[in-house]
Design an enzyme around this catalytic site. Sequence first.
Site, PDB file in Angstrom:
ATOM      1  N   GLU A  60       0.792  -1.381   0.092  1.00 51.88           N
ATOM      2  CA  GLU A  60      -0.026   0.132  -0.137  1.00 51.88           C
ATOM      3  C   GLU A  60       0.701   1.253   0.086  1.00 51.88           C
ATOM      4  OE1 GLU A  60      -3.376   2.136   2.734  1.00 51.88           O
ATOM      5  OE2 GLU A  60      -3.204  -0.127   2.314  1.00 51.88           O
ATOM      6  N   LYS A  61       2.043   1.136   0.752  1.00 51.60           N
ATOM      7  CA  LYS A  61       2.922   2.467   0.817  1.00 51.60           C
ATOM      8  C   LYS A  61       4.392   2.001   0.652  1.00 51.60           C
ATOM      9  CE  LYS A  61       0.793   3.459   4.574  1.00 51.60           C
ATOM     10  NZ  LYS A  61       0.004   2.204   4.865  1.00 51.60           N
TER      11      LYS A  61
ATOM     12  N   ASP B 162      -3.031  -2.501   3.280  1.00 48.34           N
ATOM     13  CA  ASP B 162      -3.374  -2.767   4.943  1.00 48.34           C
ATOM     14  C   ASP B 162      -4.847  -3.411   4.998  1.00 48.34           C
ATOM     15  OD1 ASP B 162      -1.306  -1.039   5.452  1.00 48.34           O
ATOM     16  OD2 ASP B 162      -2.394   0.868   5.782  1.00 48.34           O
TER      17      ASP B 162
ATOM     18  N   ARG C 267      -4.479   1.912  12.588  1.00 46.86           N
ATOM     19  CA  ARG C 267      -5.934   2.065  12.200  1.00 46.86           C
ATOM     20  C   ARG C 267      -7.148   1.073  12.585  1.00 46.86           C
ATOM     21  NH1 ARG C 267      -5.716   6.704   7.918  1.00 46.86           N
ATOM     22  NH2 ARG C 267      -3.655   7.199   7.651  1.00 46.86           N
TER      23      ARG C 267
ATOM     24  N   ASP D   1      -7.704  -4.025   5.971  1.00 47.85           N
ATOM     25  CA  ASP D   1      -9.004  -3.128   6.192  1.00 47.85           C
ATOM     26  C   ASP D   1      -9.594  -3.082   5.243  1.00 47.85           C
ATOM     27  OD1 ASP D   1      -7.581  -1.083   5.298  1.00 47.85           O
ATOM     28  OD2 ASP D   1      -7.717   0.346   7.039  1.00 47.85           O
TER      29      ASP D   1
ATOM     30  N   TYR E 144      -0.089  -2.001  13.727  1.00 44.67           N
ATOM     31  CA  TYR E 144      -1.034  -1.306  12.901  1.00 44.67           C
ATOM     32  C   TYR E 144      -1.985  -0.244  13.450  1.00 44.67           C
ATOM     33  CZ  TYR E 144      -4.518  -0.369   9.185  1.00 44.67           C
ATOM     34  OH  TYR E 144      -5.502   0.128   8.332  1.00 44.67           O
TER      35      TYR E 144
END
Length: 637
Positions: A7-8, A102, A322, A104, A320
Site C-alpha cells: 500500500e505504501k 493494509d 488504524r 482493512d 498497525y
Amino acid sequence: MRLIIAEKPSLARAIAEALPGSPKRQEGAIVCGDTTVTWCLGHLLEQSPPEAYDPADKQWRLDRLPIVPGTWKLAPHYKARGQLAVIRKLIKQATDVVHAGDPDREGQLLVQEVIEHLKYRGPVQRLLISDLNRPAVSRALAKLRSNQEFQPLFQAAQARSRADWLYGINLTRAWTLTGRQAGHDGVLSVGRVQTPVLGLIVRRDNAIRDFRPHPFYPLWVDLQVEKGQLRAWWAPKEHQPLDDQGRLIDRTPADALAAQLPGATGQLTKLDQQEKRQAPPLPYSLSALQVDAARRFGLSAQMVLDICQRLYEQHKLITYPRSDCRYLPEEHLALAQRSLTGACQNDDTLSRWLNGADFSLRSKAWNDKQVGAHHALAPTGKPADFSQLSATEGHVFRLVVRNVMAQFYRPLRTFEVKAEFTLLNEAFRARGQSILDPGWKPLFTTKEEAPPLPSLTQNEHCKALGAGVEEKETRPPEPFTDASLIKAMMNIGRYVDDPNVRKTLRDTDGLGTEATRAGIIETLVQRGYLVRQQKALRATKLGNALITALPSAVSTPERTALWEQRLRAISEQQDDAGAFQHALLEDLRALLEQSDANKLRQSLQTAQGAAGSPAKPRKSTKTKRASYMKRKPAKQR
C-alpha cells in the site's frame, strides 16, 4: 516473477527486508531474487469527475441532478501517473501477484482497484501485515491467502467509494447552486459523514446558547453513627418541587427540614455493601487512544493519528494503528512478556510498570473471537530510542504500552457501600468506596471515587449533628472537544432518537471509521464550518446556517450510521452492493427535491455561531506533494 504490491513504500521496505536475498532497489520497486516488491502511494486512482461521463456535466446545473454514472470509471491521479506506470510494467511481467494492502476495507480497495484497472487476470494472493517488525512480516509471508476470500470486503469498499461520490457530488452541487441563488458565493460541501458530525456540533452549540440556568438546593446532614461520622444527602419525595433530574428547585422545604434536623435521631433503613472487581482497561483501538490522548495531553485526533503512523511506519514501535479492535490474538499472549520487556527499555516509567507486571495472569483481552481484520494497538517489542522521539510521540507510545501492560496486573478490587437513613420520615443517602487491592489502577491517573464510609450495620441508629442547604446552579452542556467528539462518533447510537435504530446501532462501529474520524474533524475546520476555541470545537455561522437549511436526514446520524452497518453486511456477504446503491439513489432523489433557496437565505441571514472562514493551510512543498496521497479522499465524505 512474483510481484508484491504494497500500500505504501514503508510497508514495501519492510516486506523486502523480510525476503531472502539482498534487496536491490530500482525505480519504484525493490527486487529480491525472483520476487519484486512495488508500492502504491495511497490511492493511485480516483473516481472520475462527472464530465468524464458526460461533458455537459462539467458545468454545475440543478437540472442535471442527480448525476448517476452508468458504467463507473476510475482515473489515475495526475500526480500518481509515474508510479502507476511502474506497476503497469511490472504486472505485465508477473506470473503471480500478491496484494499487500493494509488489512482493512480501504486497504483492500486501494490495491485491488489498481490490479483490476491494469487488467491483470492471473492468480492473486493476499498478504496481511499489521506489524512492520521483521519477524512479524516473515510470519505473514508464510501465511498467504487467496485474494478471492476478500472479494466481499472489496465490494463493500467499492460500494462505499461510489456511494460517497454519488452523495457528495450531487448534494454539494445542489446546495452550492441553491446557495448562489440565496446570495452565498462559495462551495457548500455536503458529505455523508462530515455533515452529520457538523450537525452534532451545531445542535450542541444551540443547546448551550439556548440554555437557561436555574438554581437548585441540595440539603446535607452530618450523621453520628456507631463507628464514626458521615455526610448524607436528602432525597426529596416526588411531591416536592423538583426538576426533571430530581433536584429541588425551591429552597423553602429544604430550609424548613434543615432547621429541624440537628439533634434528630433516625435509623439506617437500607444498606447495600458489595465487593467489586474491575478488569483492567482493554488495549487501545485508534479512537479510544485518540480520546485518552486528547484528554490527557490536549492532542487533536489528527495529531494522534499522525503520531501513531510515525510510531508504526518510521519507528516501528507499535502495530498497525488504524484499528477499531480492542482485543489481541491469543497467540500474542506467549510473546507478550518479551515484547513488553523490549518496549520498556530506556524509560524509567515503563520499566517501573514492567517490574509490577505478573505474566502468569491472563485477561479477557486475548480473544481470537473478538479480533477481525485488525487487532488492538500494541508495542512491537522494539526498544524505543526516546532521543529520536518527540515528547508527544513518547506520550502516545507510553499510553499504548501501558494499556497492554495493564493486562498483566490484578483486577481493581473495591468495597462499595450505599446507605439510606431515615430521619423525620425523610430519606438521606450516602455512598462510599474503599480500595481493597489497587491492582492496575496505579498505572492510570483516574479520578478518585467517593471516600470510604465508616463500618455500618443494617438498622443501626444515627443522630443528626448538623445540616445545611447549598445553593447550586444548573450548568449548560459542555461544548464538544476532539476527545468528546471522537467518543460521540464511536457511540453514535446515543444521539439517535428512534429506539429501534438506537438498538440496531449499539454494536456497530458508529459514525465514520478509525481511519477517517480525525480527518473529518480537520476537513470541517478547513472548510470554515468549525473553529477551535482552545480545546472546544464550535460551529461557525456558515456551519450553523448549512445545518439549519439542510433536511434533517442529511445532518443527523441515522442514515450514515446505517450505511456503515450495511457496508459491513456487504463485506460479510449478507447484503448486495447493487441493492445498496439502488436504495441510496431513492434517498438522494428525495433529498434533492428539498433544496430551498429561500430557506437557505433565511438561515444565512439569521445563523449564530463563532466567527470563522475556510482555512488556508500553509504547507511545505513536501507536504503538498504528499497531501494528495492521503488514504481516503475527503472530497465527497
